[in-house]
Design a protein around this motif. Structure first.
Motif, PDB file in Angstrom:
ATOM      1  N   ILE A 190     -47.881   7.518 -16.605  1.00  0.00           N
ATOM      2  CA  ILE A 190     -48.839   6.417 -16.465  1.00  0.00           C
ATOM      3  C   ILE A 190     -49.966   6.636 -17.465  1.00  0.00           C
ATOM      4  O   ILE A 190     -50.533   7.729 -17.544  1.00  0.00           O
ATOM      5  CB  ILE A 190     -49.438   6.360 -15.038  1.00  0.00           C
ATOM      6  CG1 ILE A 190     -48.317   6.298 -13.988  1.00  0.00           C
ATOM      7  CG2 ILE A 190     -50.396   5.176 -14.901  1.00  0.00           C
ATOM      8  CD1 ILE A 190     -47.479   5.051 -14.028  1.00  0.00           C
ATOM      9  N   ASN A 191     -50.255   5.604 -18.217  1.00  0.00           N
ATOM     10  CA  ASN A 191     -51.321   5.695 -19.203  1.00  0.00           C
ATOM     11  C   ASN A 191     -52.262   4.523 -18.991  1.00  0.00           C
ATOM     12  O   ASN A 191     -51.910   3.387 -19.302  1.00  0.00           O
ATOM     13  CB  ASN A 191     -50.708   5.663 -20.608  1.00  0.00           C
ATOM     14  CG  ASN A 191     -51.760   5.545 -21.679  1.00  0.00           C
ATOM     15  OD1 ASN A 191     -52.850   6.070 -21.530  1.00  0.00           O
ATOM     16  ND2 ASN A 191     -51.423   4.828 -22.749  1.00  0.00           N
ATOM     17  N   ASN A 192     -53.437   4.781 -18.453  1.00  0.00           N
ATOM     18  CA  ASN A 192     -54.393   3.720 -18.128  1.00  0.00           C
ATOM     19  C   ASN A 192     -53.708   2.620 -17.321  1.00  0.00           C
ATOM     20  O   ASN A 192     -53.306   2.831 -16.204  1.00  0.00           O
ATOM     21  CB  ASN A 192     -55.033   3.161 -19.389  1.00  0.00           C
ATOM     22  CG  ASN A 192     -55.843   4.220 -20.104  1.00  0.00           C
ATOM     23  OD1 ASN A 192     -56.395   5.110 -19.461  1.00  0.00           O
ATOM     24  ND2 ASN A 192     -55.887   4.156 -21.415  1.00  0.00           N
ATOM     25  N   TYR A 233     -50.835   1.161 -18.011  1.00  0.00           N
ATOM     26  CA  TYR A 233     -49.433   0.960 -18.401  1.00  0.00           C
ATOM     27  C   TYR A 233     -48.504   2.025 -17.841  1.00  0.00           C
ATOM     28  O   TYR A 233     -48.889   3.186 -17.693  1.00  0.00           O
ATOM     29  CB  TYR A 233     -49.304   0.944 -19.927  1.00  0.00           C
ATOM     30  CG  TYR A 233     -50.125  -0.169 -20.531  1.00  0.00           C
ATOM     31  CD1 TYR A 233     -49.644  -1.471 -20.514  1.00  0.00           C
ATOM     32  CD2 TYR A 233     -51.384   0.079 -21.044  1.00  0.00           C
ATOM     33  CE1 TYR A 233     -50.416  -2.513 -21.005  1.00  0.00           C
ATOM     34  CE2 TYR A 233     -52.159  -0.950 -21.537  1.00  0.00           C
ATOM     35  CZ  TYR A 233     -51.674  -2.244 -21.513  1.00  0.00           C
ATOM     36  OH  TYR A 233     -52.438  -3.270 -21.990  1.00  0.00           O
ATOM     37  N   THR A 287     -42.614  -0.263 -22.162  1.00  0.00           N
ATOM     38  CA  THR A 287     -43.924  -0.273 -21.523  1.00  0.00           C
ATOM     39  C   THR A 287     -44.057  -1.434 -20.542  1.00  0.00           C
ATOM     40  O   THR A 287     -43.645  -2.554 -20.854  1.00  0.00           O
ATOM     41  CB  THR A 287     -45.025  -0.412 -22.606  1.00  0.00           C
ATOM     42  OG1 THR A 287     -44.813   0.593 -23.590  1.00  0.00           O
ATOM     43  CG2 THR A 287     -46.400  -0.225 -21.999  1.00  0.00           C
ATOM     44  N   LEU A 288     -44.599  -1.134 -19.390  1.00  0.00           N
ATOM     45  CA  LEU A 288     -44.829  -2.162 -18.365  1.00  0.00           C
ATOM     46  C   LEU A 288     -46.271  -2.072 -17.880  1.00  0.00           C
ATOM     47  O   LEU A 288     -46.858  -0.986 -17.903  1.00  0.00           O
ATOM     48  CB  LEU A 288     -43.919  -1.913 -17.156  1.00  0.00           C
ATOM     49  CG  LEU A 288     -42.431  -2.157 -17.325  1.00  0.00           C
ATOM     50  CD1 LEU A 288     -41.675  -1.471 -16.207  1.00  0.00           C
ATOM     51  CD2 LEU A 288     -42.145  -3.646 -17.292  1.00  0.00           C
ATOM     52  N   PRO A 289     -46.833  -3.163 -17.403  1.00  0.00           N
ATOM     53  CA  PRO A 289     -48.181  -3.073 -16.828  1.00  0.00           C
ATOM     54  C   PRO A 289     -48.154  -2.228 -15.542  1.00  0.00           C
ATOM     55  O   PRO A 289     -47.197  -2.328 -14.774  1.00  0.00           O
ATOM     56  CB  PRO A 289     -48.536  -4.523 -16.505  1.00  0.00           C
ATOM     57  CG  PRO A 289     -47.561  -5.356 -17.224  1.00  0.00           C
ATOM     58  CD  PRO A 289     -46.326  -4.547 -17.396  1.00  0.00           C
ATOM     59  N   GLU A 345     -47.100  -5.506  -9.121  1.00  0.00           N
ATOM     60  CA  GLU A 345     -45.751  -6.036  -9.318  1.00  0.00           C
ATOM     61  C   GLU A 345     -44.759  -4.980  -9.802  1.00  0.00           C
ATOM     62  O   GLU A 345     -43.563  -5.056  -9.548  1.00  0.00           O
ATOM     63  CB  GLU A 345     -45.811  -7.190 -10.328  1.00  0.00           C
ATOM     64  CG  GLU A 345     -44.521  -7.974 -10.393  1.00  0.00           C
ATOM     65  CD  GLU A 345     -44.584  -9.067 -11.457  1.00  0.00           C
ATOM     66  OE1 GLU A 345     -43.524  -9.501 -11.891  1.00  0.00           O
ATOM     67  OE2 GLU A 345     -45.716  -9.449 -11.835  1.00  0.00           O
ATOM     68  N   HIS A 346     -45.289  -3.985 -10.543  1.00  0.00           N
ATOM     69  CA  HIS A 346     -44.375  -3.005 -11.149  1.00  0.00           C
ATOM     70  C   HIS A 346     -44.415  -1.628 -10.496  1.00  0.00           C
ATOM     71  O   HIS A 346     -43.794  -0.699 -10.979  1.00  0.00           O
ATOM     72  CB  HIS A 346     -44.679  -2.888 -12.649  1.00  0.00           C
ATOM     73  CG  HIS A 346     -44.433  -4.158 -13.383  1.00  0.00           C
ATOM     74  ND1 HIS A 346     -45.440  -5.051 -13.695  1.00  0.00           N
ATOM     75  CD2 HIS A 346     -43.291  -4.725 -13.825  1.00  0.00           C
ATOM     76  CE1 HIS A 346     -44.931  -6.094 -14.305  1.00  0.00           C
ATOM     77  NE2 HIS A 346     -43.633  -5.937 -14.410  1.00  0.00           N
ATOM     78  N   THR A 357     -45.786  -7.373 -19.284  1.00  0.00           N
ATOM     79  CA  THR A 357     -45.312  -6.724 -20.508  1.00  0.00           C
ATOM     80  C   THR A 357     -43.937  -6.165 -20.259  1.00  0.00           C
ATOM     81  O   THR A 357     -43.725  -5.446 -19.308  1.00  0.00           O
ATOM     82  CB  THR A 357     -46.239  -5.572 -20.877  1.00  0.00           C
ATOM     83  OG1 THR A 357     -47.504  -6.132 -21.132  1.00  0.00           O
ATOM     84  CG2 THR A 357     -45.745  -4.857 -22.108  1.00  0.00           C
ATOM     85  N   ASP A 406     -41.065  -4.797 -22.930  1.00  0.00           N
ATOM     86  CA  ASP A 406     -40.517  -4.795 -24.280  1.00  0.00           C
ATOM     87  C   ASP A 406     -40.035  -3.413 -24.675  1.00  0.00           C
ATOM     88  O   ASP A 406     -40.735  -2.439 -24.461  1.00  0.00           O
ATOM     89  CB  ASP A 406     -41.591  -5.246 -25.257  1.00  0.00           C
ATOM     90  CG  ASP A 406     -41.032  -5.488 -26.620  1.00  0.00           C
ATOM     91  OD1 ASP A 406     -39.874  -5.910 -26.683  1.00  0.00           O
ATOM     92  OD2 ASP A 406     -41.745  -5.254 -27.588  1.00  0.00           O
ATOM     93  N   GLU A 459     -49.571   9.334 -25.469  1.00  0.00           N
ATOM     94  CA  GLU A 459     -50.280   8.171 -24.929  1.00  0.00           C
ATOM     95  C   GLU A 459     -51.326   7.630 -25.906  1.00  0.00           C
ATOM     96  O   GLU A 459     -51.405   6.436 -26.171  1.00  0.00           O
ATOM     97  CB  GLU A 459     -50.978   8.562 -23.628  1.00  0.00           C
ATOM     98  CG  GLU A 459     -50.014   9.076 -22.580  1.00  0.00           C
ATOM     99  CD  GLU A 459     -50.737   9.724 -21.423  1.00  0.00           C
ATOM    100  OE1 GLU A 459     -51.889   9.362 -21.169  1.00  0.00           O
ATOM    101  OE2 GLU A 459     -50.134  10.592 -20.775  1.00  0.00           O
TER     102      GLU A 459
END
Lengths: 336, 186
Positions: free
Chosen positions: A244-246, A248, A303-305, A309-310, B99, B101, B114
């Motif tokens: 997890i990065n911030n 994302y 990458t996903l938010p 939802e994720h 997002t 992708d 990161e």
């Protein structure tokens, strides 16, 4: 939110240097391209009469040449490849599979252009600059350890397609014993092996066209013969990890060397998510799809938010092969 | 200069390597600043040289280096269009929408940390907006920041006063800021 000026200054301050390998490879590519340009022009100039008389002389010349050639192949070679078109070409490769030596009648192509290239590229160039007809049979023989028996016929076809060429590529794989037996007979090791499979004793002046004619006349299927020693595909799929990065979720996985797994074709990755592990198989949501060829660059992250939802979801990638085999590893990830 | 390549004597073939080596560092830096990815920069570098050879017949003027970089820039735009990564990543990552992708990266890439991902994404957003600038503004921004040319070098190549170059760069940055403010980036 960010500072444009600062970002632009950072871009301007980037100072990197190309590796020596990149410069060398690029120089070779440029030289090859120029040779190609030259060869195409030369080819146009050659008259059909000259072509025909040269072709008539080739089988005898090739057999004499091959007798000399086989003894001259570099001792550093890890494997040998034969390319039988109308004449025979022998290429040796190093342990990484790059061409280190080429022997045979290349006609319009300079040998140095092929050195240092992958075997697929070298073979495609050899075929491009030979006088081949539409759908002509071409036999590729590989002699050496099993790990070299994964030549990508599709990649060769892909290169040939760029040159508007469509040929029928056949391949056989033999041992160094087969290579030595062919050497004793002064013949192409590829033709020798095909003759062995078809249980036909071949003559030294027999070329591929003649051998295929004999094989097909005896009711045997040439395509089946050349697939006799094909290695089975080791199917697999990416094993995911994440951090997890911030805001994302960064999902990543290892590059997969499909060639070494004996797969030669297209792969589709489907990124799946589900509320339970079981649903990954039965009722997953397809988040995205990406297709690529086994020899091509491939995706290795996503990458996903990091939002409601994720999260609290299971994720996996299903790899789909050309034969519709779908592989989904049971080592999925769970993002909470 | 490049017509020598077509002469094709052994000596002149040798000169090919000199051209690749001569312009290699500048071109690679340009490719790297555009792509911010080693594997992509290497691809772009090689694609550019192949395009150069393929287009030798079309080479007319004396500014070989400018022509070389123009080919690289055009090739990058082609790749950019083909590569869903850019448009999707730029549009989705920072517009508070979903997002999703794949990021094409070389297996050997070391840019997976990161911080580097974040850093690269920010610069890609800027590049996307640079590509939307009026041509004259885009041209000077690319020359100054991506080719790292000096003001006087740009002025000489564009055949205009240094002051014009400075003012175009400032205007371009203002336009960029306006564009990106509109999308809540700055």
């Amino acid at each position: 939110m960010f500072n444009i000026e600062k970002e632009l200054d950072e871009i301007r301050s980037i100072d990197v240097s190309p590796s020596k390998n990149l410069i060398d490879t690029t120089t070779r590519m440029v030289k090859a391209k120029i040779s190609e340009y030259k060869a195409v022009k030369a080819k146009i100039r050659r008259s059909n009469i000259i072509k025909l008389s040269a072709m008539a002389a080739l089988p005898a010349a090739a057999s004499i040449l091959l007798a000399v050639v086989i003894g001259l192949v570099s001792p550093r070679a890890a494997a040998y490849y034969t390319v039988d078109i109308n004449q025979s070409i022998v290429m040796s490769v190093d342990e990484k599979g790059y061409v280190i030596d080429v022997q045979g009648e290349l006609v319009t192509l300079d040998e140095y252009v092929l050195k240092g290239e992958t075997i697929e590229y070298a073979i495609s160039q050899t075929i491009t600059f030979a006088d081949v007809t539409e759908n002509q049979h071409i036999l590729i023989g590989c002699f050496g350890d099993d790990k070299y028996n994964n030549i990508s016929k599709n990649q060769i076809a892909y290169y040939l397609d760029d040159a508007d060429l469509s040929v029928n590529l056949l391949s056989v794989h033999g041992t160094m014993n087969d290579w030595n037996e062919a050497e004793k007979l002064d013949t192409s090791a590829g033709l020798y092996l095909l003759g062995e499979f078809a249980q036909i004793n071949i003559d030294t002046d027999m070329d591929l066209t003649a051998l295929i004619y004999i094989i097909e006349s005896s009711g045997k299927n040439i395509n089946l013969l050349t697939n006799l020693n094909a290695e089975p595909i080791n199917y697999t799929a990416p094993q995911l990890e994440y951090y997890i990065n911030n805001n994302y979720i960064n999902i990543y996985w290892d590059y997969i060397d499909y060639k070494s797994l004996n797969y030669d074709g297209n792969i589709t990755y489907r990124l799946l998510s589900a509320d339970t592990a079981l649903e990954l198989v039965s009722d997953a949501t397809i988040l995205d799809t990406y297709s690529f060829a086994s020899w091509d660059r491939q995706p290795i992250d996503y990458t996903l938010p990091y939002d409601k939802e994720h999260t609290n979801k299971y994720y996996a990638i299903a790899a789909i092969y050309d034969d519709n085999t779908i592989v989904l590893l049971d080592e999925y990830i769970y993002v909470d | 200069m490049m017509f020598l390549l077509l002469a094709l004597t052994e000596d002149e073939r040798q000169s090919v390597s000199e051209y690749v080596a001569l312009y290699g560092k500048d071109l690679y830096n340009f490719a790297y600043r555009l792509t911010l990815n080693k594997a992509k920069a290497e691809d772009l570098f090689q694609q550019t040289w192949l395009k150069v050879v393929n287009n030798l017949d079309k080479y007319e003027d004396d500014h070989f280096k400018a022509w070389l970089f123009k080919i690289c820039s055009n090739q990058f735009k082609d790749n950019y269009r083909k590569d869903k990564r850019y448009s999707k990543l730029v549009k989705d990552d920072y517009a508070d929408s979903q997002t999703k992708d794949f990021v094409l990266t070389s297996a050997q890439s070391t840019e997976n940390t990161e911080t580097k991902v974040e850093n690269r994404n920010r610069k890609m957003i800027i590049l996307k907006h640079i590509n939307n600038l009026p041509e004259k503004q885009r041209q000077v921004i690319l020359m100054f920041y991506y080719r790292a040319m000096k003001y006087d070098e740009i002025a000489e190549q564009l055949n205009c006063p240094v002051g014009t170059v400075r003012s175009r760069i400032n205007t371009a940055k203002k336009t960029l800021k306006l564009q990106m403010e509109g999308e809540s980036y700055v």
